[in-house]
Every structure is written in C-alpha cells, then in structure tokens.
Design a protein around this motif. Structure first.
Motif, short mmCIF file in Angstrom:
data_model
loop_
_atom_site.label_atom_id
_atom_site.label_comp_id
_atom_site.label_asym_id
_atom_site.label_seq_id
_atom_site.Cartn_x
_atom_site.Cartn_y
_atom_site.Cartn_z
N SER A 2 0.92 -1.07 -0.02
CA SER A 2 -0.12 0.02 -0.14
C SER A 2 0.83 1.11 -0.11
O SER A 2 1.51 1.40 1.03
CB SER A 2 -0.88 -0.11 1.32
OG SER A 2 -1.63 1.21 1.44
N VAL A 3 0.82 2.04 -1.08
CA VAL A 3 1.50 3.22 -1.28
C VAL A 3 0.84 4.21 -0.28
O VAL A 3 1.52 5.13 0.37
CB VAL A 3 1.56 3.88 -2.53
CG1 VAL A 3 2.24 5.23 -2.60
CG2 VAL A 3 2.57 2.88 -3.34
N LEU A 4 -0.43 4.03 -0.01
CA LEU A 4 -1.08 5.10 0.86
C LEU A 4 -0.71 4.97 2.23
O LEU A 4 -0.34 5.79 2.95
CB LEU A 4 -2.52 4.90 0.82
CG LEU A 4 -3.39 5.37 -0.74
CD1 LEU A 4 -4.76 5.16 -0.52
CD2 LEU A 4 -3.21 6.81 -0.83
N LEU A 5 -0.37 3.73 2.64
CA LEU A 5 -0.04 3.55 4.03
C LEU A 5 1.73 3.95 4.17
O LEU A 5 1.74 4.42 5.28
CB LEU A 5 0.11 1.82 4.38
CG LEU A 5 0.76 1.65 5.57
CD1 LEU A 5 -0.10 1.96 6.93
CD2 LEU A 5 0.84 0.06 5.80
N MET A 6 2.20 3.55 3.25
CA MET A 6 3.67 4.51 3.19
C MET A 6 3.69 5.92 3.28
O MET A 6 4.47 6.28 4.01
CB MET A 6 4.42 3.77 1.83
CG MET A 6 4.74 2.55 1.62
SD MET A 6 5.67 2.00 0.29
CE MET A 6 7.20 2.67 0.72
N GLY A 7 2.87 6.54 2.66
CA GLY A 7 2.57 7.79 2.49
C GLY A 7 2.34 8.32 3.65
O GLY A 7 2.94 9.43 4.15
N ALA A 8 1.20 7.76 4.57
CA ALA A 8 0.70 8.39 5.78
C ALA A 8 2.24 8.16 6.84
O ALA A 8 2.29 8.98 7.68
CB ALA A 8 -0.44 7.46 6.22
N ALA A 9 2.50 6.81 6.90
CA ALA A 9 3.68 6.79 7.76
C ALA A 9 4.88 7.60 7.41
O ALA A 9 5.46 8.32 8.24
CB ALA A 9 4.30 5.34 7.49
N ALA A 10 5.10 7.97 6.09
CA ALA A 10 6.18 8.90 5.99
C ALA A 10 6.02 10.39 6.46
O ALA A 10 6.77 11.22 6.79
CB ALA A 10 6.51 9.03 4.22
N ALA A 11 4.55 10.65 6.25
CA ALA A 11 4.09 11.94 6.80
C ALA A 11 4.72 12.14 8.08
O ALA A 11 5.10 13.21 8.83
CB ALA A 11 2.73 12.34 6.58
N VAL A 12 4.46 10.92 9.04
CA VAL A 12 4.67 11.07 10.50
C VAL A 12 6.33 11.36 10.66
O VAL A 12 6.68 11.90 11.66
CB VAL A 12 4.07 9.84 11.09
CG1 VAL A 12 4.44 9.96 12.73
CG2 VAL A 12 2.38 10.02 10.86
N VAL A 13 6.77 10.24 9.91
CA VAL A 13 8.49 10.57 10.01
C VAL A 13 8.79 11.81 9.82
O VAL A 13 9.55 12.19 10.34
CB VAL A 13 9.02 9.59 9.03
CG1 VAL A 13 10.50 9.81 8.98
CG2 VAL A 13 8.49 7.82 9.40
N GLY A 14 8.28 12.50 8.81
CA GLY A 14 8.65 13.82 8.15
C GLY A 14 8.15 14.93 9.40
O GLY A 14 8.94 15.66 9.57
N ALA A 15 7.00 14.48 9.99
CA ALA A 15 6.70 15.46 10.94
C ALA A 15 7.72 15.28 12.30
O ALA A 15 7.96 16.32 12.96
CB ALA A 15 5.28 15.11 11.59
N GLY A 16 8.42 14.26 12.75
CA GLY A 16 8.89 13.74 13.54
C GLY A 16 10.45 14.62 13.36
O GLY A 16 10.97 15.16 14.32
N GLN A 17 10.80 14.45 12.21
CA GLN A 17 12.16 15.14 11.60
C GLN A 17 11.95 16.83 11.66
O GLN A 17 12.65 17.20 12.33
CB GLN A 17 12.21 14.84 10.21
CG GLN A 17 13.49 15.53 9.53
CD GLN A 17 13.64 15.37 8.06
OE1 GLN A 17 13.10 14.41 7.61
NE2 GLN A 17 14.26 16.24 7.49
N GLY A 18 10.67 17.38 11.35
CA GLY A 18 10.67 18.61 11.58
C GLY A 18 10.55 18.98 12.92
O GLY A 18 10.72 20.21 13.20
#
Length: 413
Positions: free
Chosen positions: A112-128
């Motif tokens: 699921s690319v959507l699952l990957m995208g949602a998880a990546a958004a959280v990772v990016g939020a943690g980074q930011g």
C-alpha cells in the motif's frame, strides 16, 4: 617592595574546551547525527526499493512528498511546543513518533503506497519537530563562548551523514533486505530520541492550546526585533530558491547534455559536500571580526554554482565552483545559528528557529517546481544567469541592513 614580574603579552591563551569532550553535548551531537543518518538514508533506501520493483517511481514521489509535507507542517507547531515545554521532551516525542511510524513504511512495500505515504508524513513530522528543539537545546547545554564550536561540530556531522548514509546503505543492501534497511532507520530515530540530555529548561509560560497562533506570532515578532535576522533569512531564501534549485534541476541536465556523462553530476555534488566539510572545520576555529559580513559573503559564494553551469567550462571548473559553494554555505550556517542562539530571547528561540527552517526548507521544493518550467519557457542560459545574479545580489543587499555586520542589534567594534 619587589615589583611584580612582567607578564608575557605574547603567551597564547588556551582556547575554550571543545564541547565534544563533555558528555552532555556529545550525547546531543550523537542524537543529531543519528537523526541525520535516518533522514538521508531513507530516500536512498526507497530508491533501491524502486530498482527492485517493490515501489514504483510514482509511489516514490508520493512517499517523499508526504514526508516533506509532514516536515513543513510540524516545524511551526514544534517551535511553539519546544518553547512552551521542555526541549528535551519535544526531542523525545518527535524522535519516538518517527521511530514508531517507520516500520509502517516497510510494511507498505509492495502492499500500500497510501500506508507508506501516511507513515512517511509522520516520520517527516518527527524530523521537522526535532529541528527547532535541537537548536534550542544546544543553546541550553553549551555556553555562549563555545556555541560556534558546537554548531560547527553539528553541521560537520550533517555533512558527513550526507556521504555516509548512501554509502552505508549501499553496503548494507548487499546483506540486508530493503524492509530491514527501512526498519533500521527507525532504530536510528529511536537513538536520536533517547540520547540527548536534559537542558536547563527555560520554557515560556504554559498556555492553552487555543493560543498557538498567538504564541507563534510572538516568535515572529521576536524575529522582527532583529533586522539582521530578517535580512539574512531573506537572502538565504533567495539563494535556496535560485541556487539550490539550479543544482537540483539544471545540474543533471548540464551533466547529461553538455558533458554526456553523469560523472559531472556526481563529481559536483561530492565537491560541494567536501567544500562544506572544509567550511565546518574552518568555522570551528575562525571567528571573523565582522561575523555577519563574513557569513553573508560565504552565502554569496553559492552564485558560482549556477555561474559554472552557465558557461562552457571544463568539468574541473564545475567541481571547483561547487566546492566553493559548499565552503560558503557553512561559512554562513555556523555563524547564523550561533547568532540566533546568542541574540534571540531564550524563551522564544525555538519559535524563531522554526521560522528559519520553515522559510528555508519550505522554499526548496517551490524553487525546484518553478525552475524546470522557467527553463522550458525562457531557456537554460537566461534562467541560470538570473539565478547567479540573485545569489550574488541578495546577500550583498542583506549586508547593508543595520546589524548585519555582526549579526547583532548591539554595536560591535
């Protein structure tokens, strides 16, 4: 009465003790290095997933775009939280969020690319979220005299990770699966969350959640009290919008069309990193009398990068131009971060830092999206020429603003 013995005026005074020799800063430095490794490794790992057909090119673009969106959304929020509460706590929760979300990126591979995208958004939020907190935590842990050394050490680690993360990933890919590599970046985020020590904890007064916009506005008002900061940020934004975009879009085209090989692209990026490493090492020791003017001069050196792509020069000249640009960007970064930690009200430092990251990182994707259509509409030569002019002119204009000479509102002789 015996006269006192004369002192030796030329006896060198010992320099300040390196922050890396003290456990609190070493822990902070290790945590920021771990976060940098995780940040730079993930796009390379996902690129490997695209090569082995676990992820499509469109899926890769969506996941990386989601990570960037999460980053930009979290930066202003975390700036307020890091000033309202403990900076150490913000680092912990942001790193933990990225660590917990990362396995879901691995789980989404081939599913699921959507699952990957949602998880990546959280990772990016943690980074930011951890960026402004790390910046403010550095000011809490390291005293003013040694902050330039500390910032140079941190930026040196960032530049090393840009080389080490892809290389280490390629090496580990020979023995580990893509899934395991992605999960490994989550382990790095857990290290980044757990390692940094507590600071002196100088948060502002805690208020209700409805005051978020007002609290961020307080940070903006604090930034406006420092004309040198607004001028420097505007110059940095202009250089990123033009020079950085030229590197991302025009450099690959020039490498392919003019030189007929990707080796020029790889060589220029390597030279840029090498120059940045040299700049970080230099700024660990060098304290120019007019720090602001020296920093803005370094920022203007980025103009040589698009200029080298404009002219039909030998590849060695392109490499030299990018090495100079890398050197210059660290001549700017280290005094810039140090000045913010020195001049900005400690209670508002994370918010002002978040404004810095929001503007600089936020304009990067906008510039990348703008430059390719501009080249198609006006041609490569005029666009690159305009980029070079902006890179030279924007820092020069910023140097004319009051306080820019020393990055300070106070007069410095």
């Amino acid at each position: 009465m015996t006269a006192p013995a004369p002192t030796a005026p030329d006896t060198p005074r010992p320099g300040p003790r390196s922050p890396l020799r003290e456990a609190p800063f070493l822990r902070l430095w290790s945590g920021t290095t771990a976060s940098g490794l995780a940040t730079w490794a993930l796009p390379f790992i996902l690129g490997l997933a695209m090569l082995d057909r676990s992820l499509t090119a469109a899926g890769l673009g969506l996941v990386l775009a989601a990570r960037t969106a999460g980053f930009l959304l979290a930066v202003p929020i975390s700036g307020v939280l890091a000033d309202r509460y403990s900076r150490r706590a913000v680092v912990w929760w942001s790193g933990l969020a990225a660590a917990v979300a990362t396995p879901f990126i691995a789980l989404g591979l081939e599913r699921s690319v959507l699952l990957m995208g949602a998880a990546a958004a959280v990772v990016g939020a943690g980074q930011g979220a951890c960026r402004p907190a790390f910046q403010a935590l550095t000011a809490e842990i390291v005293d003013g005299e040694r902050r330039q050394q500390a910032n140079a050490a941190i930026t040196l680690a960032v530049r090393v990770t840009t080389l080490a993360a892809p290389a280490a990933t390629a090496l580990l890919a020979t023995v580990l699966s893509t899934w395991a590599l992605v999960v490994g970046t989550g382990v790095l985020w857990l290290i980044a969350a757990a390692l940094p020590p507590r600071g002196r904890d100088v948060p502002g007064p805690a208020t209700g959640g409805t005051a978020f916009v007002k609290e961020f506005g307080d940070g903006v008002r604090e930034a406006r009290r420092h004309p040198w900061f607004l001028a420097g940020l505007a110059a940095l934004a202009a250089v990123i919008f033009t020079g950085y975009s030229a590197t991302g879009v025009a450099l690959p085209l020039v490498s392919r069309d003019r030189y007929g090989t990707e080796a020029v692209l790889a060589g220029a990026l390597t030279a840029y990193t090498a120059g940045a490493l040299a700049g970080a090492v230099l700024m660990a020791r060098w304290r120019p009398r007019a720090q602001g003017r020296a920093a803005l001069t370094g920022l203007a050196l980025y103009g040589f990068a698009p200029l080298s792509l404009l002219l039909p020069v030998h590849p060695a000249a392109v490499f030299a131009a990018y090495a100079i640009a890398g050197l210059g960007i660290e001549l700017f970064n280290v005094p810039w971060f140090t000045a913010m930690q020195r001049e900005v009200d400690p209670r508002l430092l994370a918010r002002v830092s978040s404004l810095d990251f929001l503007v600089s990182y936020g304009l990067a994707p906008v510039g990348l999206a703008f430059l390719a259509p501009a080249i198609d509409a006006f041609g490569r030569q005029p666009v690159l020429g305009g980029c070079a002019i902006v890179c030279f002119a924007a820092p020069a204009a910023a140097a004319l603003i009051p306080g820019s000479r020393g990055f300070s509102r106070r007069r410095r002789d």
